[in-house]
Design an enzyme around this catalytic site. Structure first.
Site, PDB file in Angstrom:
ATOM      1  N   ASP A  92       0.868  -1.174   0.000  1.00 39.71           N
ATOM      2  CA  ASP A  92       0.000   0.000   0.000  1.00 39.71           C
ATOM      3  C   ASP A  92       0.909   1.230   0.000  1.00 39.71           C
ATOM      4  OD1 ASP A  92       1.003   0.167   2.527  1.00 39.71           O
ATOM      5  OD2 ASP A  92      -0.881  -0.170   3.554  1.00 39.71           O
ATOM      6  N   ASP A 268      -7.800  -7.762   0.360  1.00 35.11           N
ATOM      7  CA  ASP A 268      -6.866  -7.995   1.464  1.00 35.11           C
ATOM      8  C   ASP A 268      -7.602  -7.633   2.727  1.00 35.11           C
ATOM      9  OD1 ASP A 268      -6.532  -4.915   1.020  1.00 35.11           O
ATOM     10  OD2 ASP A 268      -5.606  -5.322   2.947  1.00 35.11           O
ATOM     11  N   CYS A 306     -11.899 -29.681   6.516  1.00 41.14           N
ATOM     12  CA  CYS A 306     -10.885 -28.667   6.189  1.00 41.14           C
ATOM     13  C   CYS A 306      -9.540 -29.368   6.023  1.00 41.14           C
ATOM     14  CB  CYS A 306     -10.808 -27.605   7.288  1.00 41.14           C
ATOM     15  SG  CYS A 306      -9.472 -26.413   7.017  1.00 41.14           S
ATOM     16  N   CYS A 308      -6.538 -27.961   6.072  1.00 46.34           N
ATOM     17  CA  CYS A 308      -5.393 -27.213   6.596  1.00 46.34           C
ATOM     18  C   CYS A 308      -4.615 -28.070   7.601  1.00 46.34           C
ATOM     19  CB  CYS A 308      -5.834 -25.886   7.227  1.00 46.34           C
ATOM     20  SG  CYS A 308      -6.331 -25.994   8.954  1.00 46.34           S
ATOM     21  N   CYS A 311      -6.393 -28.405  11.087  1.00 44.53           N
ATOM     22  CA  CYS A 311      -7.550 -29.306  11.147  1.00 44.53           C
ATOM     23  C   CYS A 311      -7.172 -30.761  10.892  1.00 44.53           C
ATOM     24  CB  CYS A 311      -8.623 -28.861  10.153  1.00 44.53           C
ATOM     25  SG  CYS A 311      -9.417 -27.332  10.666  1.00 44.53           S
ATOM     26  N   HIS A 337      -5.244 -22.020  10.206  1.00 44.89           N
ATOM     27  CA  HIS A 337      -6.600 -22.374   9.771  1.00 44.89           C
ATOM     28  C   HIS A 337      -7.314 -21.188   9.116  1.00 44.89           C
ATOM     29  CE1 HIS A 337     -10.684 -23.879   9.505  1.00 44.89           C
ATOM     30  NE2 HIS A 337     -11.046 -22.714  10.038  1.00 44.89           N
TER      31      HIS A 337
HETATM   32 ZN   LIG Z   1      -8.610 -25.865   9.052  1.00 47.12          ZN
END
Ligand SMILES: [Zn+2]
Length: 371
Positions: A92, A268, A306, A308, A311, A337
């Site tokens: 930015d 963002d 999920c 990730c 998880c 996560h």
């Molecule tokens: Zn997750």
């Protein structure tokens, strides 16, 4: 080097999907960009960001200019090597933080003078300086200096800020053309507060100057969600179809769905990272607070299905324990996560647009939230 091509357009909404090419690789849109304020997406390593699917991250010019300073980053030929990140970076202009964080921000024709929030030192940020700093940071996408105003603001205040923003945009473009080394591209920022006619006027003036991409600034500053969407409704359709449209600092998953439906390409927001550190986790059926007593012996993941790292390996009970004990790992696992969730969420929208199933994605999203 910069190129943008729209490759799919939804048949029943304004949603679209495209590809941006930069010196540091391609970005598929719509895209969510995690915020790396001080050259780090808080608590995550670059490898963890890549694993979460981050295509591009954002850096804050104001923070990096004050600390560690451009001279340090210049020794590394820019941010990429300094922070060990080889994918695209957007910075930015520093304007938003000058107006929200610094002390005694004072606008003049020249630029904005302010006092550092860290040590009180005095600085003058001009459009030319904003370009110089971002060029030194080596970002792939850089932003014009704009004047941000608080909400609510009068129409006269908004008009004045928008005129300053337009003049600064002209100077930014000129400085970029004179000093640029062709390695980055410059986006203009539409302002105009919560007034539709001012938003359109701002967009028109910026299009006359001609940028490779257009951002919409000054949204999600405390206004009701409906008003934010109204401003998007008047601004997005007037921006050129063949240029990326970036909504700055927004927002919740609901905001993202609605803005993608209106033709926005880039986002963002600090929401996934900041909220993770406060124990708020995002799931497809809404947010949960991991400190809640109901998770004390819960052996399930934050969100079933999920993919990730958090998880796949940890239970809500363990995450709650870490969080309650204020263990450092809590912040990391929660952030992994949430960042994964936002990136994956936008990726699923992208896929839906490409198979022309965006409207059913949108309906399905609200159905899950209601459950
Ligand atoms: Zn997750």
């Amino acid at each position: 080097m910069f190129e943008f091509n729209v490759i799919a357009q939804s048949s029943d909404s304004g949603a679209r999907s495209g590809v941006i090419q930069t010196r540091h690789g391609t970005i598929e849109t719509p895209v969510f960009m995690p915020v790396g304020t001080l050259g780090t997406v808080k608590s995550l390593s670059p490898e963890e960001l890549v694993e979460a699917g981050a295509q591009i991250i954002l850096g804050n010019t104001y923070h990096l200019y004050l600390r560690p300073g451009c001279d340090v980053i210049d020794r590394f030929d820019g941010l990429h090597r300094f922070i060990h990140w080889d994918r695209p970076i957007l910075t930015d202009s520093g304007g938003f933080q000058v107006f929200s964080l610094a002390k005694l921000a004072k606008i003049s024709r020249e630029g904005v003078s302010f006092q550092s929030h860290i040590d009180g030192s005095r600085h003058l940020l001009t459009p030319e300086k904003a370009i110089e700093i971002q060029t030194c940071l080596g970002s792939d996408i850089i932003m014009c200096l704009d004047q941000c105003i608080q909400y609510p603001a009068t129409k006269a205040q908004c008009r004045e800020a928008l005129e300053t923003t337009t003049q600064w945009a002209q100077r930014c473009k000129q400085a970029w053309q004179e000093t640029g080394n062709g390695s980055n591209t410059l986006f203009g920022i539409v302002q105009g507060g919560m007034f539709g006619d001012l938003r359109r006027r701002s967009a028109d003036s910026l299009m006359d100057i001609d940028f490779k991409g257009y951002a919409v600034g000054g949204l999600s500053v405390g206004e009701p969600a409906q008003m934010m969407l109204e401003m998007a409704d008047v601004t997005l359709p007037v921006l050129p179809e063949d240029k990326p449209r970036y909504i700055m600092g927004v927002g919740t998953p609901e905001n993202l769905v609605e803005l993608v439906a209106r033709g926005a390409d880039m986002f963002d927001c600090v929401l996934p990272t900041r909220n993770a550190r406060n124990g708020q986790m995002f799931t497809q059926s809404g947010t949960i607070n991991i400190s809640n007593a109901q998770y004390r012996d819960d052996d399930g993941p934050i969100e079933t299905g999920c993919r990730c790292y958090t998880c796949r390996n940890f239970s809500r009970a363990y995450l709650r324990h870490l969080y309650m004990a204020r263990e450092l790992l809590a912040y990391r696992l929660n952030t992994i996560h949430n960042v994964y969730f936002f990136i994956d969420f936008v990726k699923r929208m992208r896929r839906a647009i490409r198979s022309d199933g965006f409207e059913s994605f949108r309906r399905d999203f609200y159905r899950r939230l209601d459950n």
